[in-house]
Scaffold this motif. Structure first.
Motif, mmCIF file in Angstrom:
data_model
loop_
_atom_site.group_PDB
_atom_site.id
_atom_site.type_symbol
_atom_site.label_atom_id
_atom_site.label_comp_id
_atom_site.label_asym_id
_atom_site.label_seq_id
_atom_site.Cartn_x
_atom_site.Cartn_y
_atom_site.Cartn_z
ATOM 1 N N GLU A 120 0.830 -1.210 0.000
ATOM 2 C CA GLU A 120 0.000 0.000 0.000
ATOM 3 C C GLU A 120 0.865 1.260 0.000
ATOM 4 O O GLU A 120 0.586 2.231 -0.706
ATOM 5 C CB GLU A 120 -0.945 0.004 1.216
ATOM 6 N N ARG A 121 1.919 1.249 0.820
ATOM 7 C CA ARG A 121 2.828 2.409 0.896
ATOM 8 C C ARG A 121 3.507 2.653 -0.459
ATOM 9 O O ARG A 121 3.592 3.789 -0.937
ATOM 10 C CB ARG A 121 3.873 2.171 1.988
ATOM 11 N N LYS A 147 2.563 1.660 -3.462
ATOM 12 C CA LYS A 147 1.602 2.052 -4.505
ATOM 13 C C LYS A 147 1.290 3.550 -4.413
ATOM 14 O O LYS A 147 1.217 4.253 -5.419
ATOM 15 C CB LYS A 147 0.323 1.214 -4.397
ATOM 16 N N LEU A 148 1.162 4.039 -3.187
ATOM 17 C CA LEU A 148 0.943 5.473 -2.985
ATOM 18 C C LEU A 148 2.177 6.270 -3.435
ATOM 19 O O LEU A 148 2.059 7.269 -4.147
ATOM 20 C CB LEU A 148 0.678 5.766 -1.499
ATOM 21 N N LYS A 203 2.643 6.007 -7.153
ATOM 22 C CA LYS A 203 1.419 6.292 -7.916
ATOM 23 C C LYS A 203 1.045 5.122 -8.842
ATOM 24 O O LYS A 203 0.882 5.285 -10.050
ATOM 25 C CB LYS A 203 1.570 7.588 -8.712
#
Length: 375
Positions: free
Chosen positions: A119-120, A122-123, A126
């Protein structure tokens, strides 16, 4: 350069030796069970991997925090700036362990840490959908002890005991890291003769030769962090060049390994050849009690067989007793033996000057030290 919190892991009982090694590289240490913490930059990561003889691995501590719920574990892991460590294509397997903690399910902890990192990233990068993990490997471990989580990245890859020279071994091989520790505890110096009368595949004599000529144990192997985008190739080249400059290939050494099994002698000779010590270490087939020498002030280090099967223990007791009688003839020699036999001193016929509790794998042993009288 970035400053990292680093940890050199060690087998139980060897932490003090690892701490000495880390200090010798110029870093301040704090020690816990099985762990030696220090701070250093990218160069420190390379130097520790190339030079530490007794440590198991060198890891980066990404974070440490108290944790009692899976939500806490997820959020605290996601808050770590993983993009500083992992590129978008990083392969990052997650291993785990939990001891005396509320979160005791290791598979669940691993899955949550993995999900939080995904999740980290992907953020940060982007990205929508999966990360392909096709790049270099960044091995991550989540370790929870008494409700305190430690998340680390393994910079070493294969354990540091894998020096690259062992192409054959016997039934119960001694780890190279433990063999190096036995030599270091003895305070042997290269101007003294050295003998291992139970040499097996030659690990102790080879580690002694590496110490004697100041050859970095990780000089001829690869490490996971060499493939990391932020670990410059120049750093690794510089550290290896430094190791080459510090090696003393001209140091004369008197090192002998012997074993009753001729097959082990062949394996030991092959391993010595692979490590570059074929002309430096002499191997011969003989029983330990046949040892004889005109040299004085020598050091004998050995790991006699432990004897797990019926009938073996009596044989080994005789071997130890015979060796004790033999070494009475050589009072200037210091003898160091790693054994699981609790009656070792009685069998050897002498009380040890010092004993040190060590683990050979999962076997509890004592390192019996019989100091010689200087001639």
């Amino acid at each position: 350069m970035t400053t990292f919190k680093l940890v050199a892991t060690a087998a139980m009982g060897l932490e003090a030796i690892v701490a000495e090694e880390v200090k010798a590289l110029g870093y301040e240490t704090t020690t816990e069970n099985g762990k030696v913490y220090f701070e250093g930059d990218e160069r420190a990561i390379a130097r520790a991997n190339v030079w530490l003889r007794v440590a198991d691995r060198v890891k980066i501590v990404a974070a440490q925090f108290p944790v009692r719920t899976f939500d806490e574990l997820f959020e605290r892991t996601k808050a770590i700036q993983w993009e500083k460590f992992l590129p978008v294509d990083a392969a990052f397997p997650v291993q785990g362990k939990s001891v005396k903690s509320t979160l005791f399910s290791v598979p669940d902890c691993q899955a949550i840490v993995k999900k939080a990192i995904v999740e980290r990233l992907k953020l940060a990068y982007k990205r929508i959908g999966f990360l392909d993990e096709s790049g270099a490997t960044y091995k991550i471990e989540i370790s929870i002890l008494k409700d305190v989580a430690t998340i680390t990245l393994d910079t070493s890859g294969a354990g540091l005991h894998k020096r690259g020279y062992r192409h054959g071994q016997g039934e119960a091989p001694l780890k190279e890291t433990l063999a190096a520790a036995l030599v270091k505890v003895s305070k042997w110096s290269p101007n003294r003769p050295f003998v291992d009368p139970f040499c097996g595949s030659g690990t102790i004599p080879i580690e002694a030769a590496m110490i004697g000529q100041n050859i970095a144990p990780g000089f001829n192997r690869d490490f996971h962090s060499e493939d990391w985008s932020w670990m410059s190739k120049t750093i690794w080249d510089d550290v290896r060049n430094e190791a080459e400059d510090l090696a003393d290939y001209d140091q004369k050494l008197e090192i002998i390994g012997s074993d009753i099994d001729h097959k082990m002698i062949q394996i030991a000779e092959q391993n010595a050849f692979e490590s570059g010590f074929a002309d430096i270490i002499s191997f011969k087939q003989m029983q330990a009690s046949d040892f004889s020498t005109n040299l004085t002030d020598g050091v004998m280090i050995g790991n006699p067989p432990y004897g797990e099967r019926i009938g073996e223990i009596e044989e080994i007791e005789k071997v130890i007793s015979d060796l004790g009688h033999t070494m009475e003839t050589y009072p200037s020699w210091s003898v160091y033996m790693l054994s699981s036999m609790e009656n070792f001193e009685n069998l050897y016929g002498r009380k040890a000057t010092k004993k040190r509790k060590l683990f050979n794998g999962f076997i509890r042993t004592d390192y019996y030290q019989f100091w010689g009288k200087r001639s």
